[in-house]
Design a protein around this motif. Structure first.
Motif, PDB file in Angstrom:
ATOM      1  N   PRO A  32      -8.142  10.920  -2.942  1.00 39.53           N
ATOM      2  CA  PRO A  32      -6.990  10.076  -2.926  1.00 39.53           C
ATOM      3  C   PRO A  32      -7.026   9.427  -4.494  1.00 39.53           C
ATOM      4  N   GLY A  33      -5.865   9.001  -4.955  1.00 42.19           N
ATOM      5  CA  GLY A  33      -5.697   8.588  -6.196  1.00 42.19           C
ATOM      6  C   GLY A  33      -6.196   7.120  -6.631  1.00 42.19           C
ATOM      7  N   GLY A  34      -6.247   6.311  -5.796  1.00 42.48           N
ATOM      8  CA  GLY A  34      -6.765   4.992  -5.928  1.00 42.48           C
ATOM      9  C   GLY A  34      -7.959   4.850  -7.002  1.00 42.48           C
ATOM     10  N   PRO A  35      -9.150   5.379  -6.577  1.00 41.49           N
ATOM     11  CA  PRO A  35     -10.290   5.286  -7.475  1.00 41.49           C
ATOM     12  C   PRO A  35     -10.203   5.843  -8.479  1.00 41.49           C
ATOM     13  N   LEU A  36      -9.405   6.948  -8.580  1.00 38.47           N
ATOM     14  CA  LEU A  36      -9.224   7.845  -9.821  1.00 38.47           C
ATOM     15  C   LEU A  36      -8.382   6.973 -10.778  1.00 38.47           C
ATOM     16  N   GLY A  39      -7.699  -3.364   3.542  1.00 42.90           N
ATOM     17  CA  GLY A  39      -7.045  -1.996   3.304  1.00 42.90           C
ATOM     18  C   GLY A  39      -7.376  -1.145   2.291  1.00 42.90           C
ATOM     19  N   GLY A  40      -7.606   0.025   2.240  1.00 42.21           N
ATOM     20  CA  GLY A  40      -7.885   0.772   1.042  1.00 42.21           C
ATOM     21  C   GLY A  40      -7.940   0.353  -0.233  1.00 42.21           C
ATOM     22  N   VAL A  41      -6.698  -0.093  -0.674  1.00 38.47           N
ATOM     23  CA  VAL A  41      -6.630  -0.489  -1.837  1.00 38.47           C
ATOM     24  C   VAL A  41      -7.380  -1.814  -2.242  1.00 38.47           C
ATOM     25  N   ALA A  42      -7.738  -2.461  -1.181  1.00 37.41           N
ATOM     26  CA  ALA A  42      -8.673  -3.729  -1.498  1.00 37.41           C
ATOM     27  C   ALA A  42     -10.106  -2.967  -2.049  1.00 37.41           C
ATOM     28  N   ALA A  43     -10.086  -1.832  -1.914  1.00 37.78           N
ATOM     29  CA  ALA A  43     -11.400  -1.361  -2.705  1.00 37.78           C
ATOM     30  C   ALA A  43     -11.448  -1.496  -4.310  1.00 37.78           C
ATOM     31  N   SER A  44     -10.316  -1.669  -4.814  1.00 38.50           N
ATOM     32  CA  SER A  44     -10.168  -1.733  -6.130  1.00 38.50           C
ATOM     33  C   SER A  44     -10.668  -3.038  -6.790  1.00 38.50           C
ATOM     34  N   PRO A  45     -11.494  -2.730  -7.829  1.00 38.80           N
ATOM     35  CA  PRO A  45     -12.186  -3.787  -8.754  1.00 38.80           C
ATOM     36  C   PRO A  45     -11.331  -4.694  -9.342  1.00 38.80           C
ATOM     37  N   GLN A  46     -10.207  -4.013  -9.784  1.00 37.16           N
ATOM     38  CA  GLN A  46      -9.171  -5.086 -10.557  1.00 37.16           C
ATOM     39  C   GLN A  46      -8.637  -5.845  -9.582  1.00 37.16           C
ATOM     40  N   VAL A  53       1.428   0.272  -1.311  1.00 41.96           N
ATOM     41  CA  VAL A  53       0.643   0.581  -2.576  1.00 41.96           C
ATOM     42  C   VAL A  53      -0.028   1.589  -2.753  1.00 41.96           C
ATOM     43  N   GLY A  54      -0.838   2.067  -1.594  1.00 43.24           N
ATOM     44  CA  GLY A  54      -1.861   3.129  -1.611  1.00 43.24           C
ATOM     45  C   GLY A  54      -0.896   4.402  -2.076  1.00 43.24           C
ATOM     46  N   GLU A  55       0.109   4.477  -1.332  1.00 47.08           N
ATOM     47  CA  GLU A  55       1.071   5.707  -1.737  1.00 47.08           C
ATOM     48  C   GLU A  55       1.458   5.630  -3.203  1.00 47.08           C
ATOM     49  N   ALA A  56       1.713   4.763  -3.709  1.00 48.82           N
ATOM     50  CA  ALA A  56       1.984   4.541  -5.143  1.00 48.82           C
ATOM     51  C   ALA A  56       0.799   5.035  -5.781  1.00 48.82           C
ATOM     52  N   TYR A  57      -0.324   4.584  -5.924  1.00 49.45           N
ATOM     53  CA  TYR A  57      -1.276   4.929  -6.538  1.00 49.45           C
ATOM     54  C   TYR A  57      -1.693   6.650  -6.146  1.00 49.45           C
ATOM     55  N   ASP A  58      -1.667   7.106  -5.069  1.00 51.54           N
ATOM     56  CA  ASP A  58      -1.557   8.570  -4.627  1.00 51.54           C
ATOM     57  C   ASP A  58      -0.406   9.432  -5.534  1.00 51.54           C
ATOM     58  N   LYS A  59       0.571   8.817  -5.632  1.00 54.59           N
ATOM     59  CA  LYS A  59       1.865   9.441  -5.915  1.00 54.59           C
ATOM     60  C   LYS A  59       1.580   9.624  -7.754  1.00 54.59           C
ATOM     61  N   SER A  70     -13.558  -1.420   3.584  1.00 54.55           N
ATOM     62  CA  SER A  70     -12.077  -1.646   2.960  1.00 54.55           C
ATOM     63  C   SER A  70     -11.171  -0.489   3.389  1.00 54.55           C
ATOM     64  N   THR A  71     -11.841   0.804   3.044  1.00 50.76           N
ATOM     65  CA  THR A  71     -11.250   2.158   3.203  1.00 50.76           C
ATOM     66  C   THR A  71     -11.185   2.378   4.802  1.00 50.76           C
ATOM     67  N   ASP A  72     -10.630   3.261   5.676  1.00 51.48           N
ATOM     68  CA  ASP A  72     -10.833   3.353   6.952  1.00 51.48           C
ATOM     69  C   ASP A  72     -12.247   3.742   7.409  1.00 51.48           C
ATOM     70  N   ASN A  73     -12.629   3.046   8.428  1.00 52.78           N
ATOM     71  CA  ASN A  73     -13.972   3.317   8.946  1.00 52.78           C
ATOM     72  C   ASN A  73     -13.722   2.962  10.800  1.00 52.78           C
ATOM     73  N   SER A  76      -2.853  -0.701   2.028  1.00 50.07           N
ATOM     74  CA  SER A  76      -3.553   0.504   2.419  1.00 50.07           C
ATOM     75  C   SER A  76      -2.712   1.739   2.149  1.00 50.07           C
ATOM     76  N   GLY A  77      -3.111   3.011   2.525  1.00 49.49           N
ATOM     77  CA  GLY A  77      -2.241   4.124   1.935  1.00 49.49           C
ATOM     78  C   GLY A  77      -1.050   4.162   3.175  1.00 49.49           C
ATOM     79  N   GLY A  78      -0.968   3.787   4.312  1.00 50.90           N
ATOM     80  CA  GLY A  78       0.011   3.588   5.160  1.00 50.90           C
ATOM     81  C   GLY A  78       0.894   2.281   5.436  1.00 50.90           C
ATOM     82  N   HIS A  79       0.275   1.382   4.803  1.00 52.94           N
ATOM     83  CA  HIS A  79       1.040  -0.083   4.866  1.00 52.94           C
ATOM     84  C   HIS A  79       0.564  -1.064   3.774  1.00 52.94           C
TER      85      HIS A  79
HETATM   86  O1  KG4 Z   1      -6.971   2.009   4.263  1.00 50.74           O
HETATM   87  P1  KG4 Z   1      -7.161   3.421   3.918  1.00 50.74           P
HETATM   88  O2  KG4 Z   1      -8.586   4.108   3.920  1.00 50.74           O
HETATM   89  O3  KG4 Z   1      -6.243   4.425   4.911  1.00 50.74           O
HETATM   90  C1  KG4 Z   1      -4.999   3.899   5.369  1.00 50.74           C
HETATM   91  O4  KG4 Z   1      -5.096   3.403   6.552  1.00 50.74           O
HETATM   92  O5  KG4 Z   1      -3.998   4.314   4.979  1.00 50.74           O
HETATM   93  O6  KG4 Z   1      -6.220   3.565   2.349  1.00 50.74           O
HETATM   94  C2  KG4 Z   1      -6.108   4.488   1.794  1.00 50.74           C
HETATM   95  C3  KG4 Z   1      -5.443   4.344   0.444  1.00 50.74           C
HETATM   96  C4  KG4 Z   1      -4.998   5.409  -0.296  1.00 50.74           C
HETATM   97  O7  KG4 Z   1      -4.052   5.445  -0.766  1.00 50.74           O
HETATM   98  C5  KG4 Z   1      -6.282   5.415  -1.688  1.00 50.74           C
HETATM   99  O8  KG4 Z   1      -5.799   5.737  -2.735  1.00 50.74           O
HETATM  100  C6  KG4 Z   1      -6.272   3.728  -1.788  1.00 50.74           C
HETATM  101  O9  KG4 Z   1      -6.389   3.447  -0.290  1.00 50.74           O
HETATM  102  N1  KG4 Z   1      -7.622   3.467  -2.392  1.00 50.74           N
HETATM  103  C7  KG4 Z   1      -7.647   2.708  -3.495  1.00 50.74           C
HETATM  104  C8  KG4 Z   1      -8.875   2.517  -3.831  1.00 50.74           C
HETATM  105  N2  KG4 Z   1      -9.580   3.293  -2.793  1.00 50.74           N
HETATM  106  C9  KG4 Z   1      -8.694   3.620  -2.036  1.00 50.74           C
HETATM  107  N3  KG4 Z   1      -6.706   2.277  -4.228  1.00 50.74           N
HETATM  108  C10 KG4 Z   1      -7.009   1.359  -5.436  1.00 50.74           C
HETATM  109  N4  KG4 Z   1      -8.179   1.446  -6.009  1.00 50.74           N
HETATM  110  C11 KG4 Z   1      -9.476   1.926  -5.114  1.00 50.74           C
HETATM  111  N5  KG4 Z   1     -10.552   1.746  -5.484  1.00 50.74           N
END
Ligand code: KG4
Ligand code: ZN
Length: 331
Positions: free
Chosen positions: A181-185, A266-273, A165-171, A297-300, A139-142
């Protein structure tokens, strides 16, 4: 226990999320008030602005979820609210709203561990997880790998030593002047490029720990040295490294502590790759792949409500007190 529904409230970071969920994980209502526009110009979450936006959004969000679910308060078995980990100002908004409503409606309130919510997200709208399970939370935090013998017992196998990992995508998105957030972009841009740029694969050769800050710095150095670098190729190379590291570590975890399923949340689990590559790994390793539907996958709020049922079943009712640092091993 009275009531057949749990109201779940999540406000640990930048999303104000509320949902109503039944014992089987069916989601009767769910809403997320996102703050992407507020934080886009900073390329990350600005805590004070996040808290203020939660204050504006929380009551309308709860009101809407209860209306959408056609649920009256007397149907609630509990209100489950994130108590941590997260930003203290953000947490307090959800916790205060939940505590006040719990008194007004005479319903128990449970302070839920946000990470426990993510772990349960793969069972929303259909039970998928079989135990023992190997879990990757990204996720973004873990970022960590864990083993779960059952719903309650979690053992961390390895976590990140620095960035998630999420932080790395965002940075990386910020370095390329993209939004938040950077992940989807980054995912979208990566599809247009080729993974031809050499980047380090941190800690890939051994162990179950992770490190992503060196990868982020390598992307920054590449852009400093060669400002004309093709951004799509750089994004593709970055995603290639991230997926390679995550898949390699998951394979190692499955070899080290065998399980029946691989759960990626976690949020990065939304990544299709990532979803695609984990599918290949699971079929290679002969385990079931359990992924939450994309929107969970993302916070809800739904994952917090579903975790709330576990707390009720176990008779565990942590106080709704803000706990900014909270390990996944604790309920
Ligand atoms: O789980 P989450 O919604 O919030 C936290 O608990 O941190 O995760 C957010 C993170 C962000 O860093 C965002 O860039 C990443 O998930 N994220 C993705 C995708 N959608 C969100 N990373 C990669 N691919 C995505 N499609
Ligand atoms: Zn989260």
């Amino acid at each position: 226990m009275n009531g057949d529904l749990i109201l779940g409230i999540e406000s640990s970071c930048d999303d104000t999320a509320v949902a109503v969920v039944d014992r089987g994980g069916q989601v009767l209502a769910s809403g997320v008030a996102r703050q992407d526009d507020i934080h886009a110009r900073w390329g990350g979450v600005w805590p004070e602005l996040a808290s203020r936006a939660h204050v504006r959004a929380i009551i309308p969000a709860i009101d809407q979820a209860m209306k959408d679910a056609s649920a009256s308060p007397d149907r609630l078995a509990a209100i489950a609210v994130t108590r941590g980990p997260g930003l203290i100002g953000s947490l307090l908004v959800g916790l205060n709203a939940a505590s006040a409503l719990a008194i007004a409606w005479d319903v128990p309130v449970i302070g839920v561990n946000h990470l426990r919510g993510h772990l349960r997200s793969a069972d929303l709208e259909g039970a998928r997880v079989t135990f023992p399970a190997t879990i990757l939370l990204v996720s973004g935090g873990h970022t960590f790998l864990a083993h779960m013998a059952d719903r309650r017992n979690v053992r961390v196998l390895g976590a990140t030593r620095d960035d998630s990992v999420g932080e790395a995508y965002d940075k990386v998105a910020r370095l390329m002047g993209m939004g938040f957030p950077g992940g989807p972009l980054i995912d979208r841009l990566a599809k247009e490029g080729r993974p031809v740029i050499d980047l380090p694969r941190p800690m890939i050769r051994e162990g179950l720990e992770f490190s992503f800050s060196g990868l982020k710095s390598a992307v920054a150095r590449t852009l400093e040295r060669s400002p004309a670098t093709d951004h799509a190729d750089l994004a593709a190379s970055f995603v290639d490294v991230v997926i390679d590291v995550l898949v390699t570590k998951c394979r190692r975890a499955l070899d080290t502590v065998p399980g029946r399923s691989l759960v990626v949340v976690g949020g990065v689990a939304a990544s299709p790759q990532l979803r695609h590559s984990m599918g290949e790994l699971a079929s290679d390793a002969g385990v079931e792949l359990c992924l939450p539907p994309l929107k969970w996958s993302t916070d809800n709020g739904a994952m917090i409500a579903l975790a709330g049922w576990d707390y009720l079943d176990a008779g565990i009712r942590p106080l709704p007190a803000a706990t900014p640092r909270l390990p996944v091993t604790e309920m």
